[in-house]
Write a protein that holds these residues in place. Sequence first.
Motif, short mmCIF file in Angstrom:
data_model
loop_
_atom_site.label_atom_id
_atom_site.label_comp_id
_atom_site.label_asym_id
_atom_site.label_seq_id
_atom_site.Cartn_x
_atom_site.Cartn_y
_atom_site.Cartn_z
N MET A 153 4.88 -74.33 16.03
CA MET A 153 4.13 -74.88 15.71
C MET A 153 3.70 -74.63 17.46
SD MET A 153 3.19 -78.35 14.48
CE MET A 153 4.55 -79.66 14.44
N ALA A 154 2.81 -75.39 17.94
CA ALA A 154 2.79 -75.71 19.50
C ALA A 154 1.59 -76.27 19.86
CB ALA A 154 1.72 -73.76 20.43
N THR A 155 1.64 -77.10 20.42
CA THR A 155 0.73 -78.65 20.51
C THR A 155 1.18 -78.89 22.20
OG1 THR A 155 3.35 -80.21 20.61
CG2 THR A 155 1.28 -79.79 18.29
N ARG A 156 -0.24 -79.23 22.41
CA ARG A 156 -0.53 -80.55 23.54
C ARG A 156 0.34 -81.42 23.82
NH1 ARG A 156 -0.68 -76.02 27.03
NH2 ARG A 156 -3.09 -74.28 26.54
N PRO A 157 1.32 -81.87 25.37
CA PRO A 157 1.61 -83.46 24.90
C PRO A 157 0.46 -84.34 25.18
CG PRO A 157 2.64 -81.74 26.87
CD PRO A 157 1.63 -81.11 26.24
N ASN A 158 -0.81 -83.86 25.02
CA ASN A 158 -1.59 -85.41 25.72
C ASN A 158 -2.30 -84.73 24.24
OD1 ASN A 158 -3.24 -82.73 26.22
ND2 ASN A 158 -4.41 -83.53 27.65
N THR A 159 -2.27 -84.41 23.28
CA THR A 159 -2.79 -84.19 22.04
C THR A 159 -2.25 -84.90 20.39
OG1 THR A 159 -2.54 -81.87 21.17
CG2 THR A 159 -4.43 -82.10 22.45
N ILE A 160 -1.11 -84.83 20.84
CA ILE A 160 -0.91 -85.44 20.10
C ILE A 160 -0.22 -86.73 19.77
CG2 ILE A 160 2.04 -86.02 19.17
CD1 ILE A 160 2.83 -83.57 20.14
N ASP A 161 -0.90 -87.35 18.34
CA ASP A 161 -1.47 -88.28 18.50
C ASP A 161 0.11 -89.03 17.90
OD1 ASP A 161 -2.68 -90.64 17.25
OD2 ASP A 161 -2.38 -90.74 15.38
N ILE A 162 0.42 -90.33 18.95
CA ILE A 162 1.39 -91.19 18.60
C ILE A 162 0.94 -92.55 17.72
CG2 ILE A 162 1.54 -91.81 20.90
CD1 ILE A 162 4.59 -92.11 20.25
N ASN A 163 1.85 -92.80 17.29
CA ASN A 163 0.59 -94.30 16.49
C ASN A 163 1.90 -95.10 15.91
OD1 ASN A 163 0.96 -93.70 13.46
ND2 ASN A 163 0.23 -92.54 14.45
N ARG A 164 2.00 -96.30 14.95
CA ARG A 164 3.41 -97.32 14.25
C ARG A 164 3.18 -97.11 12.91
NH1 ARG A 164 2.10 -99.64 19.59
NH2 ARG A 164 4.00 -99.84 20.54
N CYS A 169 8.07 -89.58 10.83
CA CYS A 169 8.01 -90.80 11.62
C CYS A 169 9.94 -90.24 12.62
CB CYS A 169 9.35 -91.42 10.27
SG CYS A 169 9.75 -93.00 10.89
N THR A 170 9.91 -91.26 13.85
CA THR A 170 11.12 -90.55 14.97
C THR A 170 10.83 -92.18 15.98
OG1 THR A 170 11.43 -89.27 16.12
CG2 THR A 170 8.98 -89.59 16.47
N LYS A 171 12.27 -91.22 16.55
CA LYS A 171 12.73 -92.26 16.89
C LYS A 171 11.73 -91.62 19.07
CE LYS A 171 14.91 -96.05 14.63
NZ LYS A 171 16.26 -96.45 14.69
N ILE A 172 11.17 -93.34 19.91
CA ILE A 172 11.79 -93.21 21.24
C ILE A 172 12.65 -92.30 21.70
CG2 ILE A 172 10.51 -93.39 23.65
CD1 ILE A 172 8.03 -92.80 21.08
N ILE A 173 12.96 -91.52 22.92
CA ILE A 173 14.07 -91.00 23.60
C ILE A 173 14.43 -91.69 25.26
CG2 ILE A 173 15.49 -88.91 24.08
CD1 ILE A 173 14.76 -87.32 21.90
N LYS A 174 13.08 -91.47 25.32
CA LYS A 174 12.77 -91.60 26.34
C LYS A 174 11.32 -92.49 26.78
CE LYS A 174 14.35 -90.12 31.50
NZ LYS A 174 14.73 -91.64 32.10
N THR A 197 0.44 -90.43 26.81
CA THR A 197 -1.07 -91.15 26.00
C THR A 197 -1.13 -91.87 26.58
OG1 THR A 197 -1.19 -92.92 24.16
CG2 THR A 197 1.06 -92.38 24.82
N PRO A 198 -2.50 -93.07 26.84
CA PRO A 198 -2.98 -93.52 27.39
C PRO A 198 -1.68 -95.09 27.67
CG PRO A 198 -4.60 -92.79 26.64
CD PRO A 198 -3.33 -92.08 25.31
N LEU A 202 1.68 -98.62 24.13
CA LEU A 202 2.91 -97.80 24.95
C LEU A 202 3.65 -98.77 23.58
CD1 LEU A 202 3.24 -100.78 27.69
CD2 LEU A 202 3.57 -98.37 27.96
N PHE A 203 5.28 -97.89 23.94
CA PHE A 203 6.92 -98.16 23.28
C PHE A 203 7.18 -98.11 23.98
CE2 PHE A 203 3.72 -95.87 20.71
CZ PHE A 203 3.80 -95.78 19.35
N SER A 204 8.38 -99.10 23.37
CA SER A 204 9.61 -98.44 24.17
C SER A 204 10.29 -97.51 23.89
CB SER A 204 10.46 -100.50 23.54
OG SER A 204 9.40 -101.46 23.89
N GLU A 205 11.72 -97.73 24.43
CA GLU A 205 12.84 -96.69 24.17
C GLU A 205 13.69 -97.08 22.88
OE1 GLU A 205 15.23 -95.79 27.81
OE2 GLU A 205 13.44 -95.25 28.86
N GLY A 206 13.84 -96.44 21.93
CA GLY A 206 14.06 -96.90 21.12
C GLY A 206 12.86 -97.33 20.05
#
Length: 236
Positions: A153-164, A169-174, A197-198, A202-206
């Motif tokens: 599955m190929a994606t561009r980093p700027n097309t992925i929707d990251i939300n809460r 479901c996953t976690k921020i590594i860095k 993402t703009p 904002l998300f925190s590590e972890g």
Amino acid sequence: CSLDGMEKVFPSDLSGGQQQRIALARAIVVNPKVMLLDEPLSNLDPQLRETMRFEIKKLQKEFGFTIIFVTHDQSEAMALSDRMLVMDMGNIQQIGTPLELYNNPKNRFVHSFLGQSNFTHVKIKGGKAYCQGDSSRVVWDAPSGTKDGEMLMATRPNTIDINRSEGFCTKIIKRVFRTDFVEYLVQVGDDVLRVQTPHRNLFSEGEECFLRFPSPMWYPAQEEGADEERAKRMIV
């Protein structure tokens, strides 16, 4: 060519960008129908490269000749081309407009060559994609009619929707702050994906997050030995 006042200066005494303009002028003065430029901007600093890109495009439009422009710099290719040709190990992979190649790359190599890419190893079962290393959770719906088996599955980093709240479901590594965006590294099965993402998002590590993939592209699992052969040829 923006060289007013330089008529009595020898080319060897000019700057790199000015010497490139002289070379272009010498080629254009014979009124060619086709001109081959083999990585003409490779030795210039970033600011000069940007200036010369616009200069070359302007001259091509003004004089109406065809330019075959050889480059390994994808941003140059995207900025200058009306049509692009992507080659891998001596073979033509795809020909089309920059927009066609960027939005609809025909294989993994073209996708990775033009722009930034994430490749997630998945297994398709019953129309659902499960990431490699975590077969219990669905990553995304597979394309209609896709057979069961391994895919990318190929994606561009700027097309992925990251939300809460919605998605995988996953976690921020860095987290890395960039000039125009924030880049996150997140784990999806055995793969680490980049998400851009703009700054306002904002998300925190972890921190827990959810990923949605609005426009993934799907490719067969990489042919065995292709990466090794490519690396071998680069060394030679």
